[in-house]
Write a protein that holds these residues in place. Structure first.
Motif, PDB file in Angstrom:
ATOM      1  N   ALA A  72       0.932  -1.444   0.007  1.00  0.00           N
ATOM      2  CA  ALA A  72      -0.260  -0.113   0.326  1.00  0.00           C
ATOM      3  C   ALA A  72       0.932   1.472   0.156  1.00  0.00           C
ATOM      4  O   ALA A  72       2.140   0.954   0.133  1.00  0.00           O
ATOM      5  N   GLU A  73       0.310   2.734  -0.026  1.00  0.00           N
ATOM      6  CA  GLU A  73       1.147   3.234  -0.660  1.00  0.00           C
ATOM      7  C   GLU A  73       0.976   4.197   1.058  1.00  0.00           C
ATOM      8  O   GLU A  73       0.518   4.601   1.683  1.00  0.00           O
ATOM      9  N   PRO A  74       2.842   4.507   1.512  1.00  0.00           N
ATOM     10  CA  PRO A  74       2.476   5.518   2.855  1.00  0.00           C
ATOM     11  C   PRO A  74       1.362   6.774   2.446  1.00  0.00           C
ATOM     12  O   PRO A  74       0.745   6.634   4.118  1.00  0.00           O
ATOM     13  N   ARG A  75       1.242   7.513   1.853  1.00  0.00           N
ATOM     14  CA  ARG A  75       0.438   8.086   2.014  1.00  0.00           C
ATOM     15  C   ARG A  75      -1.062   7.979   2.391  1.00  0.00           C
ATOM     16  O   ARG A  75      -1.925   8.591   3.011  1.00  0.00           O
ATOM     17  N   GLN A  76      -1.302   6.866   1.569  1.00  0.00           N
ATOM     18  CA  GLN A  76      -3.259   6.037   2.035  1.00  0.00           C
ATOM     19  C   GLN A  76      -2.981   5.726   2.966  1.00  0.00           C
ATOM     20  O   GLN A  76      -3.976   5.908   4.069  1.00  0.00           O
ATOM     21  N   LEU A  77      -2.203   5.355   4.303  1.00  0.00           N
ATOM     22  CA  LEU A  77      -2.189   4.272   5.189  1.00  0.00           C
ATOM     23  C   LEU A  77      -1.805   5.397   5.909  1.00  0.00           C
ATOM     24  O   LEU A  77      -2.400   4.816   7.233  1.00  0.00           O
ATOM     25  N   GLU A 130     -11.212   4.640  -2.849  1.00  0.00           N
ATOM     26  CA  GLU A 130     -10.128   4.520  -2.948  1.00  0.00           C
ATOM     27  C   GLU A 130      -9.213   5.098  -2.744  1.00  0.00           C
ATOM     28  O   GLU A 130      -8.006   4.343  -2.644  1.00  0.00           O
ATOM     29  N   ARG A 131      -9.435   6.095  -1.891  1.00  0.00           N
ATOM     30  CA  ARG A 131      -8.773   6.940  -1.352  1.00  0.00           C
ATOM     31  C   ARG A 131      -8.082   6.953   0.139  1.00  0.00           C
ATOM     32  O   ARG A 131      -7.186   6.622   0.502  1.00  0.00           O
ATOM     33  N   CYS A 132      -8.824   5.900   0.536  1.00  0.00           N
ATOM     34  CA  CYS A 132      -8.600   5.301   1.868  1.00  0.00           C
ATOM     35  C   CYS A 132      -8.210   3.577   2.110  1.00  0.00           C
ATOM     36  O   CYS A 132      -8.333   3.088   0.634  1.00  0.00           O
ATOM     37  N   HIS A 133      -7.499   2.887   2.995  1.00  0.00           N
ATOM     38  CA  HIS A 133      -7.230   1.683   2.947  1.00  0.00           C
ATOM     39  C   HIS A 133      -8.413   1.605   3.575  1.00  0.00           C
ATOM     40  O   HIS A 133      -7.559   1.798   5.294  1.00  0.00           O
ATOM     41  N   ALA A 134      -9.343   0.813   3.601  1.00  0.00           N
ATOM     42  CA  ALA A 134     -10.371  -0.036   4.602  1.00  0.00           C
ATOM     43  C   ALA A 134     -10.101  -0.517   6.063  1.00  0.00           C
ATOM     44  O   ALA A 134     -10.160  -0.264   6.877  1.00  0.00           O
ATOM     45  N   PRO A 135      -8.400  -1.603   4.633  1.00  0.00           N
ATOM     46  CA  PRO A 135      -8.635  -2.487   6.646  1.00  0.00           C
ATOM     47  C   PRO A 135      -7.268  -2.017   7.632  1.00  0.00           C
ATOM     48  O   PRO A 135      -7.814  -1.852   8.618  1.00  0.00           O
ATOM     49  N   THR A 136      -6.746  -0.462   6.912  1.00  0.00           N
ATOM     50  CA  THR A 136      -6.020  -0.242   7.991  1.00  0.00           C
ATOM     51  C   THR A 136      -6.907   0.862   9.255  1.00  0.00           C
ATOM     52  O   THR A 136      -6.391   1.058   9.918  1.00  0.00           O
ATOM     53  N   ILE A 137      -7.525   1.440   8.658  1.00  0.00           N
ATOM     54  CA  ILE A 137      -8.823   2.079   9.447  1.00  0.00           C
ATOM     55  C   ILE A 137      -9.541   1.306  10.584  1.00  0.00           C
ATOM     56  O   ILE A 137      -9.028   1.445  11.492  1.00  0.00           O
ATOM     57  N   MET A 138      -9.442   0.189   9.838  1.00  0.00           N
ATOM     58  CA  MET A 138     -10.587  -0.399  10.931  1.00  0.00           C
ATOM     59  C   MET A 138      -9.968  -0.914  11.765  1.00  0.00           C
ATOM     60  O   MET A 138     -10.069  -1.559  12.865  1.00  0.00           O
ATOM     61  N   LEU A 139      -8.424  -1.986  11.199  1.00  0.00           N
ATOM     62  CA  LEU A 139      -7.532  -1.948  12.603  1.00  0.00           C
ATOM     63  C   LEU A 139      -7.291  -0.981  13.587  1.00  0.00           C
ATOM     64  O   LEU A 139      -6.962  -0.496  14.964  1.00  0.00           O
ATOM     65  N   VAL A 140      -7.155   0.411  12.895  1.00  0.00           N
ATOM     66  CA  VAL A 140      -6.624   1.056  13.783  1.00  0.00           C
ATOM     67  C   VAL A 140      -7.745   1.727  14.726  1.00  0.00           C
ATOM     68  O   VAL A 140      -7.760   1.994  16.341  1.00  0.00           O
ATOM     69  N   ASN A 141      -8.491   1.960  14.111  1.00  0.00           N
ATOM     70  CA  ASN A 141     -10.109   2.013  15.059  1.00  0.00           C
ATOM     71  C   ASN A 141     -10.018   0.737  16.417  1.00  0.00           C
ATOM     72  O   ASN A 141     -10.467   1.339  17.159  1.00  0.00           O
ATOM     73  N   PHE A 142      -9.760  -0.362  16.040  1.00  0.00           N
ATOM     74  CA  PHE A 142      -9.635  -1.645  16.923  1.00  0.00           C
ATOM     75  C   PHE A 142      -9.035  -0.949  17.833  1.00  0.00           C
ATOM     76  O   PHE A 142      -8.650  -1.054  19.482  1.00  0.00           O
ATOM     77  N   LEU A 186       8.687   2.059   6.784  1.00  0.00           N
ATOM     78  CA  LEU A 186       7.493   0.266   7.403  1.00  0.00           C
ATOM     79  C   LEU A 186       7.504   0.201   5.468  1.00  0.00           C
ATOM     80  O   LEU A 186       7.903  -1.273   5.443  1.00  0.00           O
ATOM     81  N   VAL A 187       6.748   0.825   4.698  1.00  0.00           N
ATOM     82  CA  VAL A 187       6.633   0.286   2.926  1.00  0.00           C
ATOM     83  C   VAL A 187       8.026   0.062   2.914  1.00  0.00           C
ATOM     84  O   VAL A 187       8.530  -1.274   1.836  1.00  0.00           O
ATOM     85  N   PHE A 228       3.297   9.345   8.675  1.00  0.00           N
ATOM     86  CA  PHE A 228       3.676   9.322   7.472  1.00  0.00           C
ATOM     87  C   PHE A 228       5.009   9.157   7.065  1.00  0.00           C
ATOM     88  O   PHE A 228       5.565   7.881   6.106  1.00  0.00           O
ATOM     89  N   PRO A 229       5.433   9.630   7.838  1.00  0.00           N
ATOM     90  CA  PRO A 229       7.158   8.495   7.777  1.00  0.00           C
ATOM     91  C   PRO A 229       7.439   7.883   8.139  1.00  0.00           C
ATOM     92  O   PRO A 229       8.456   6.997   7.295  1.00  0.00           O
TER      93      PRO A 229
END
Length: 183
Positions: free
Chosen positions: A28-33, A65-77, A155-156, A149-150
């Motif tokens: 995944a893109e770092p900006r999107q993450l 597509e501007r966001c990464h759904a699994p990342t949002i849900m993982l962070v929410n958790f 990590l990516v 972001f950095p």
């Protein structure tokens, strides 16, 4: 090491570290993450319990597509404990911004809420907490984005998937035919 520490570490690895590694290895893109992490934190600390998953789902549906759904849900958790700890600061911030009455957080407050005697005060306290979240969430979003972001860039790069064999071979069909004939 005590057994509870081993089981906690195993749980953290299974529920947080492994999904994060999978996300990073997918390329995944770092900006999107970073953007998705910021959205997940800003919505994940919403001061009304049980609403954050719905808010994140709505954000995913809107952002697509501007966001990464699994990342949002993982962070929410992951930020659920933070959500619980920020309710009172959001309440106090909202009270100070609106100039409202101070909601008493005493041992009898829960009893008054349960018996229905503090219904109007409780509604006002929830409104103050929402005001506090509404004011603080843009700062949470911005800080999270610029800090993460950095980190995601590094990590990516570290966990990016290896190049596929098709990408490493720059041969076209004519090269292959010539080499086969030469044998």
């Amino acid at each position: 090491m005590p057994i509870w520490k081993l089981s906690l570490m195993s749980w953290l690895h299974k529920k947080i570290a492994d999904p994060l590694l999978q996300i990073l290895k997918k390329g995944a893109e770092p900006r999107q993450l970073a953007f998705s992490t910021a959205v997940g934190i800003a919505l994940g600390v919403f001061p009304i319990f049980g609403v954050t998953v719905f808010l994140c789902a709505v954000a995913i549906a809107i952002l697509r597509e501007r966001c990464h759904a699994p990342t949002i849900m993982l962070v929410n958790f992951v930020v659920t404990p933070l959500e619980l700890s920020l309710v009172i600061p959001f309440l106090r911030l909202g009270e100070s911004i609106s100039g409202g009455a101070h909601f008493p957080l005493t041992k009898d407050a829960l009893k008054l809420v349960a018996t229905g005697q503090a219904s109007s005060e409780l509604l006002l306290a929830v409104l103050h907490a929402l005001i506090g979240w509404f004011v603080a969430s843009p700062f949470l979003f911005g800080t999270t984005y610029f800090v993460s972001f950095p980190c995601f860039k590094l990590l990516v790069q570290k966990f990016k998937p290896p190049a596929s064999p098709k990408q490493s071979l720059d041969l076209d069909a004519s090269d292959i035919k010539i080499k086969v004939r030469d044998l």
